[in-house]
Design a protein around this motif. Structure first.
Motif: not given
Length: 457
Positions: A186-193, A74-80
């Motif tokens: 998380n340096d990408n457009a989606q801000g996810e890992y 929580e929150p959900q920030l990607g599979t990584g």
């Protein structure tokens, strides 16, 4: 060597358009997540970790069990990011198998192959070749070694011609996995890992990255929408039907067959169209099941016939049908129904928590609840056992060779002795001794010259 099994089950599943968490939607009678956990139960895991997030309490309550541990994302920030949450819970050393809670039909054989290939020293990806790989991440190789995963949108024209794709399932050396996910950005457009970024890290460190291929598309299909769930249901049901037919079961139409549990069949079993089997069901040799039947938690004896539109639901107590018995059409057997050999239960007859001995018959429009029925009893149309007094249930005992006429009420607790007869239309409130005739009804009155009322003009 230690083994961790991690199942990612935190996603919301927006495209399901449902308040129910995606991983709790059902396939063949069990939730998607239950399938994943069940299909890996045979692996000797030191830790089983389910990552929850959306609807976490609901998910955790639904699949809680011995040896299962939950970690919240929580929150959900990607599979990584999801795997980062598991680091404190992972058993040290060995391998970690990472699965998706919305990919329900992954097989035990495939997961074991991944774990064996990993062996605590290699990063292993589960891959598959698609005729049309559009939208999937492509596997870039140097011979047998994987050097990268490139997303479809980032792939060159040449790379888009590659048909080998990543399925989202992997096994990794646990200690290396901990180190790699700690370095994710998380340096990408989606801000996810992204968990797939660890492939490049492994290659950079000289850790071998290999692929295990599956040829079975069904076991790696995920569910993201009701349409995909329905399509996977049909695939799964057809596969189950094929296994049964290979074992000798004769299905009228495998495309119209549903198994939502475990079905064990003897020889020469025949099943007509649109039948549903749930829970644990056993069909003995020579059993025939007519069209449109629902059978749940029941045992059907050899050569019994279950006629069309019959509903058998044993629930926790179970239900059983004896050898050579005839049930239906339009009959209902409820929990605790135990039919002996050659029993006949006909149309619109309901049996609940009752035992019927060999050759007993209730052929039409009757109810038997909390009753013990002897051999060769003939139970008339429209007759019932009145087993409930508004507060408690009571039992009716009917001896062997009893004849109960039509439209009778047997008010429990009561015993009808062997060979007794109950006259049609009777309400019986006292015990009947063996061989006696019991009649309890108002005397018939015939009025001559009587006229029906007529409407006033």
């Amino acid at each position: 060597m230690s083994l961790n099994i991690v199942v990612m089950a935190a996603g919301k599943g927006t495209r399901m358009k449902s308040s129910l968490p995606k991983v709790l939607h059902k396939l063949a009678g069990r939730s998607l997540l239950q399938h994943v956990l069940g299909n890996t139960a045979a692996l000797d895991a030191d830790a089983r970790i389910v990552i929850t997030g959306h609807g976490a309490e609901q998910v955790e309550t639904a699949v809680a069990g011995p040896g299962i541990r939950f970690v919240r994302q929580e929150p959900q920030l990607g599979t990584g990011h999801a795997i980062q949450q598991t680091i404190p819970a992972l058993t040290a050393g060995g391998s970690t198998l990472i699965l998706s809670g919305d990919t329900p039909l992954i097989t035990t054989a495939t997961t074991r192959a991944l774990v064996d290939a990993c062996d605590g020293r290699q990063l292993v990806l589960l891959t598959i070749e698609y005729a049309d790989p559009s939208g999937y991440g492509r596997i870039l190789r140097d011979g047998d070694s994987v050097r990268a995963i490139v997303e479809h949108k980032d792939a060159s024209d040449e790379q888009r011609c590659i048909r080998e794709c990543y399925t989202g399932i992997m096994a990794a050396p646990t200690e290396a996995l901990k180190r790699w996910v700690g370095q994710l950005s998380n340096d990408n457009a989606q801000g996810e890992y992204y968990l797939t970024d660890i492939v490049a890290m492994a290659v950079a460190e000289g850790v071998p990255v290999v692929a295990v291929r599956t040829a079975d598309e069904t076991e790696v299909l995920g569910v993201n929408s009701p349409s995909q769930l329905a399509q996977l249901e049909r695939r799964h049901q057809l596969a189950q039907a094929e296994l049964l037919m290979t074992a000798g079961v004769r299905l009228a139409d495998p495309a119209r067959f549903d198994l939502r549990g475990a079905l064990t069949c003897g020889r020469d079993v025949e099943i007509d169209v649109n039948c549903v089997f749930e829970g644990d069901v056993t069909l003995g040799d020579g059993v025939r099941v007519g069209a449109h039947c629902v059978i749940r938690n029941a045992t059907i004896g050899a050569n019994a016939r279950i006629h069309e539109f019959t509903h058998i639901d044993g629930e926790a107590a179970g239900a059983s049908v004896g050898e050579g018995a005839l049930v239906g059409p339009f009959a209902r057997l409820r929990p605790g129904a135990q039919l002996g050999a050659e029993v006949h239960i006909g149309n619109f007859v309901e049996v609940k928590n009752s035992t019927l001995a060999k050759g007993a018959k209730a052929n039409h429009l009757a109810y038997l609840g909390d009753a013990t029925v002897g051999e060769r009893v003939n139970y008339g149309a429209g007759s019932i056992t009145a087993n409930y007094d508004g507060a408690n249930k009571h039992r009716t005992t009917i001896g062997a060779d009893v004849h109960v006429g039509s439209n009778c009420v047997l008010v429990a607790p009561i015993t009808i002795g062997d060979g007794a007869t109950v006259g049609g239309g009777s309400t019986i409130t006292k015990n009947v001794e063996p061989g006696q005739l019991a009649v309890a009804r108002g005397r018939q009155i015939v009025i001559s010259g009587w006229s029906r009322p007529t409407k006033k003009k």
